[in-house]
Design an enzyme around this catalytic site. Structure first.
Site, short mmCIF file in Angstrom:
data_model
loop_
_atom_site.label_atom_id
_atom_site.label_comp_id
_atom_site.label_asym_id
_atom_site.label_seq_id
_atom_site.Cartn_x
_atom_site.Cartn_y
_atom_site.Cartn_z
CE LYS A 51 -4.39 -1.51 1.63
NZ LYS A 51 -5.50 -1.15 2.41
CE LYS A 102 -6.06 -8.36 -2.56
NZ LYS A 102 -5.75 -7.82 -1.01
CE LYS A 143 -13.32 -3.29 0.24
NZ LYS A 143 -13.04 -2.71 1.93
P1 TYM Z 1 -10.89 -5.54 3.73
O1 TYM Z 1 -11.73 -4.32 4.12
O2 TYM Z 1 -9.79 -5.08 2.65
O3 TYM Z 1 -11.58 -6.52 3.14
C1 TYM Z 1 -12.65 -7.21 3.95
C2 TYM Z 1 -12.89 -8.76 3.89
O4 TYM Z 1 -12.78 -9.29 2.62
C3 TYM Z 1 -11.55 -10.05 2.30
N1 TYM Z 1 -11.00 -9.96 0.96
C4 TYM Z 1 -11.31 -10.88 0.14
N2 TYM Z 1 -11.24 -12.46 0.31
C5 TYM Z 1 -11.17 -13.15 -0.70
N3 TYM Z 1 -10.57 -12.54 -2.19
C6 TYM Z 1 -10.50 -11.20 -2.14
N4 TYM Z 1 -10.04 -10.90 -3.32
C7 TYM Z 1 -10.50 -10.30 -1.07
N5 TYM Z 1 -10.39 -8.91 -1.02
C8 TYM Z 1 -10.51 -8.86 0.36
C9 TYM Z 1 -10.45 -9.46 3.43
O5 TYM Z 1 -9.52 -10.72 3.72
C10 TYM Z 1 -11.21 -9.26 4.74
O6 TYM Z 1 -11.66 -10.29 5.34
N6 TYM Z 1 -7.85 -5.17 7.63
C11 TYM Z 1 -9.03 -5.75 7.37
C12 TYM Z 1 -10.05 -5.23 7.99
C13 TYM Z 1 -10.03 -5.44 9.61
C14 TYM Z 1 -10.47 -6.61 10.47
C15 TYM Z 1 -10.24 -6.26 11.65
C16 TYM Z 1 -10.65 -7.99 9.92
C17 TYM Z 1 -9.71 -4.52 10.57
N7 TYM Z 1 -9.74 -4.81 11.57
C18 TYM Z 1 -10.10 -7.32 12.47
C19 TYM Z 1 -10.67 -9.13 11.00
C20 TYM Z 1 -10.55 -8.58 12.15
C21 TYM Z 1 -9.43 -5.28 5.70
O7 TYM Z 1 -8.76 -4.36 5.42
O8 TYM Z 1 -10.12 -5.99 5.21
#
Ligand code: TYM
Length: 344
Positions: free
Chosen positions: A114, A206, A209
Site C-alpha cells: 500500500k 487479487k 476495491k
Molecule cells: P478489507 O476491508 O480489505 O476486506 C474485507 C474482507 O474481505 C476479504 N477480502 C477478500 N477475500 C477473498 N478474495 C479477495 N480478493 C478479497 N479481498 C478482500 C478480506 O480478507 C477481509 O476479510 N484489515 C481488514 C479489516 C479489519 C479486520 C479487523 C478484519 C480491520 N480490523 C479485525 C478482521 C478482524 C481489511 O482491510 O479488510
C-alpha cells in the site's frame, strides 16, 4: 485458560464492496451466526489510514452496513457497529503500539504494497494499522476471525501481540485473577474455495476495491446486466475447462472462475469440474452468469433499498455500538489494571 468462543471481523468502508469481500468474508460472517456469538465491525478508523473524502466515507460506512444487513446478518442477535463509535479500539491500540515491535511491523507485506515506493509519505496510521486490527479483535477477547487469505499475516501479528502481552504482564495478570493468559490466541478462519478471489482481468492479481478497471471485479451493487457483461469479458485461456484439480491449479483464470462458481454454489472445485470439466468456457460462463445473478442480484437490490433510509442504518450502528462498548469497556478496564494505570 478456556475463552468463551466469540467471532469478530471487520470490513473497511472504502467503496466498491466486491465479490472477493463477499465470498472471502461476508458469506462466512452469515454462516457463523448459527453457531457463535458474532461481532461485525465497519472499520472506519482503518479506512482513514489512506485519504477518504468525508462525505464519501459517511456514504461508504452506511453502504457496508447495508451489505451486512442485505446479506443476512441479524443485528439484534449479533452486533453490527462502526469502529469509531467505540473509543476503546483506539485505546487498546495504543497499548499494543507499545507491545508490538518495529521489526514485526516492518515485515507486513500489506504495508509495503500500500505504501509503495513513496514510503516516507505514507501515514503513520497505515504503518501501525495491524496493531489497531489486533485491538479490534482482542478488545472483545474474540477467539475466531473469519477473513480472506490476504489478512493471514495480520492475524498472525495479532496472535504475537496477544502472546507478548500475556508474557510481559504475566505476573500482573495472575495477581488480578485472570489466570495465566488475559488474551486468547485468535484463530483465523480462512476456508473454502474462494479465500482469495482474483481479478477478472488478470488471474494472478487479487480482486480489489482499488483496481482502476471496474471490469476487474463484480461489485455487490452491480445489476444483472453489469454482472453478465463482466463475467462474459472475464479473461480465460484458449483450452476447455480442465477435468482435474491438478491441471486447474496451473491455470489461474480457470481456477478463479471455478472457485467463484463453487463458493457461490456452496460446493467444491472438484464438484464444479465434475459438472463442467471438458466444456468450453462460453458454456461455463453462461452458467456462472445465471448463478451470480441469482445469488448477488437480490443482495444488490436490498442494499440499494436500505441506503435510501440512512436513519435506519444509523440506528442499527448506534444500537450495535452501545452494546459493543459495554463489552469493550470491561476489557479495557482490566487492561488498565493489568498495565498499572490508575483509574476511576
Ligand atoms: P478489507 O476491508 O480489505 O476486506 C474485507 C474482507 O474481505 C476479504 N477480502 C477478500 N477475500 C477473498 N478474495 C479477495 N480478493 C478479497 N479481498 C478482500 C478480506 O480478507 C477481509 O476479510 N484489515 C481488514 C479489516 C479489519 C479486520 C479487523 C478484519 C480491520 N480490523 C479485525 C478482521 C478482524 C481489511 O482491510 O479488510
Amino acid at each position: 485458560m478456556a475463552f468463551k468462543p466469540l467471532v469478530f471481523s471487520g470490513v473497511q468502508p472504502t467503496g466498491n464492496l466486491h465479490l472477493g469481500n463477499y465470498l472471502g468474508a461476508i458469506v462466512k460472517f452469515v454462516e457463523l451466526q448459527n453457531s457463535h456469538d458474532c461481532i461485525y465491525c465497519v472499520v472506519d478508523m482503518h479506512a482513514i489510514t489512506v485519504w477518504q473524502e468525508p462525505t464519501e466515507l459517511t456514504r461508504n460506512i452506511r453502504e457496508v452496513t447495508a451489505a451486512f444487513l442485505a446479506c443476512g446478518i441479524d443485528p439484534k442477535k449479533h452486533i453490527i457497529f462502526n469502529q469509531s463509535q467505540v473509543a476503546e479500539h483506539a485505546e487498546l491500540a495504543w497499548v499494543f503500539n507499545c507491545v508490538a515491535r518495529l521489526g514485526w511491523l516492518n515485515r507486513m507485506t500489506q504495508f509495503k504494497e500500500k505504501a509503495g515506493k513513496d514510503r516516507e509519505n505514507a501515514s503513520v496510521g497505515l504503518y501501525a494499522y495491524p496493531n489497531l486490527m489486533a485491538a479490534d479483535i482482542l478488545v472483545y477477547r474474540a477467539t475466531h476471525v473469519p477473513v480472506g487469505e490476504d489478512q493471514k499475516q495480520h492475524l498472525e501479528l495479532s496472535r504475537d501481540i496477544a502472546q507478548k502481552f500475556n508474557n510481559d504482564y504475566a505476573k500482573s495478570i495472575q495477581e488480578r485473577g485472570f489466570g495465566d493468559a488475559f488474551f486468547p490466541q485468535p484463530e483465523p478462519l480462512i476456508q473454502g474455495p474462494a479465500t482469495r478471489v482474483m481479478s477478472l482481468r488478470d488471474g494472478t492479481k487479487k480482486m480489489s476495491k482499488s483496481d482502476a478497471s471496474d471490469y476487474s471485479r463484480i461489485n455487490l451493487t452491480d445489476d444483472a446486466d453489469a454482472i453478465a457483461r463482466k463475467v462474459r469479458k472475464a479473461k480465460t485461456d484458449p483450452h476447455p475447462l480442465p477435468v482435474d484439480e491438478k491441471e486447474l491449479a496451473a491455470r489461474p483464470e480457470a481456477d478463479n472462475l471455478v472457485g467463484i462458481y463453487a463458493a457461490l454454489n456452496g460446493s467444491t472445485k472438484a464438484d464444479v469440474l465434475g459438472e463442467f470439466g471438458g466444456s468450453q468456457f462460453s458454456a461455463f460462463k453462461n452458467a456462472l452468469v445465471d448463478l451470480s445473478v441469482a445469488k448477488l442480484g437480490p443482495i444488490g437490490a436490498e442494499m440499494k433499498r436500505l441506503v435510501q433510509d440512512p436513519a435506519h442504518i444509523d440506528a442499527v450502528l448506534a444500537d450495535g455500538s452501545a452494546r459493543a462498548k459495554l463489552l469493550a469497556a470491561e476489557t479495557m478496564n482490566a487492561v488498565k489494571d493489568i498495565v498499572g494505570f490508575v483509574r476511576r
